[in-house]
Scaffold this motif. Structure first.
Motif: not given
Length: 237
Positions: A35-46
């Motif tokens: 979960r921490l990975v997919h949440e973190g990667v999602a947050g890298s796109f603005d």
């Protein structure tokens, strides 16, 4: 300043398009067993990147139909676990139009080729950052693949190997597997154990073992790994 426009304003006025004419925003799904990975990667796109993350979730059979309804342009998959390599085969029936991109790939020949065999059209290595991830996404949607020379060479060698005509009277050419045996050896090639295969096909462990024994006999090999090696080197008929 009057008359000046910010990058965001320019993006709104003229959405980025890929070479294939796909307009922004790109609809992206991110899958990871962590979960921490997919949440973190999602947050890298603005929003300025032209990418809209429509879903980020854990890899599971329940997620695939929901992802199909979202009609993503691309699906980004964490392949640090065995589940990641199984995603293309399972998700394509729900969203065949999506570009499948593997991330967190160890940039060695075996790992990249395994991703290509699984059905991914692009990859991002473990050493890459957010900007590299974004570029790989654009490249995959545009039908391009940027990779180091040693990976390009490995891919060409693999293509050359598969284009070689089969040897005459090959024992593998003469081996005829039943549909169930073909299904089992194909699942084994994804890395699944006998128990996992039995669970997926809803049969007993002993039935899987019996089928595997028959497969080894027909292919004239003594080990499961040898059977898988022959499966990869030449199609079973």
């Amino acid at each position: 300043m009057p008359g000046a426009s910010t990058e965001a304003e320019e993006h709104t006025a003229a959405p980025r398009q890929t070479r294939t004419g796909r307009p922004a925003p790109i609809r992206l799904v991110i899958l990871s067993a962590v979960r921490l990975v997919h949440e973190g990667v999602a947050g890298s796109f603005d929003p300025v990147t032209g990418v809209r993350v429509v879903e980020h979730t854990e890899i599971s059979s329940e997620a695939f139909p929901r992802i199909g309804q979202l009609r993503p342009d691309a699906v980004l998959v964490d392949v640090t676990t065995r589940k990641g390599l199984q995603v293309p085969r399972r998700i394509q029936q729900f969203c065949p139009q999506a570009a499948l991109i593997a991330f967190a790939v160890a940039e060695v020949e075996e790992e990249v080729i395994a991703c290509a065999n699984a059905g991914f059209c692009g990859y991002v290595s473990r050493q890459c950052g957010a900007s590299d991830l974004l570029q790989a996404l654009y490249d995959s949607l545009d039908g391009r693949l940027c990779c180091p020379p040693h990976i390009s060479s490995a891919l060409f060698r693999r293509l050359a190997h598969h284009s070689e005509p089969p040897a005459p009277h090959s024992s593998l050419d003469c081996a005829v597997l039943t549909p169930r045996e073909t299904e089992i050896i194909t699942l084994a090639d994804t890395g699944q154990t006998n128990k996992e295969i039995a669970r997926e096909l809803r049969i007993s462990d002993s039935t899987v073992k019996n089928h595997m024994h028959n497969i080894l006999q027909k292919l004239m090999v003594s080990r499961r790994g040898e059977a898988l090696s022959r499966l990869r080197s030449r199609p079973i008929v």
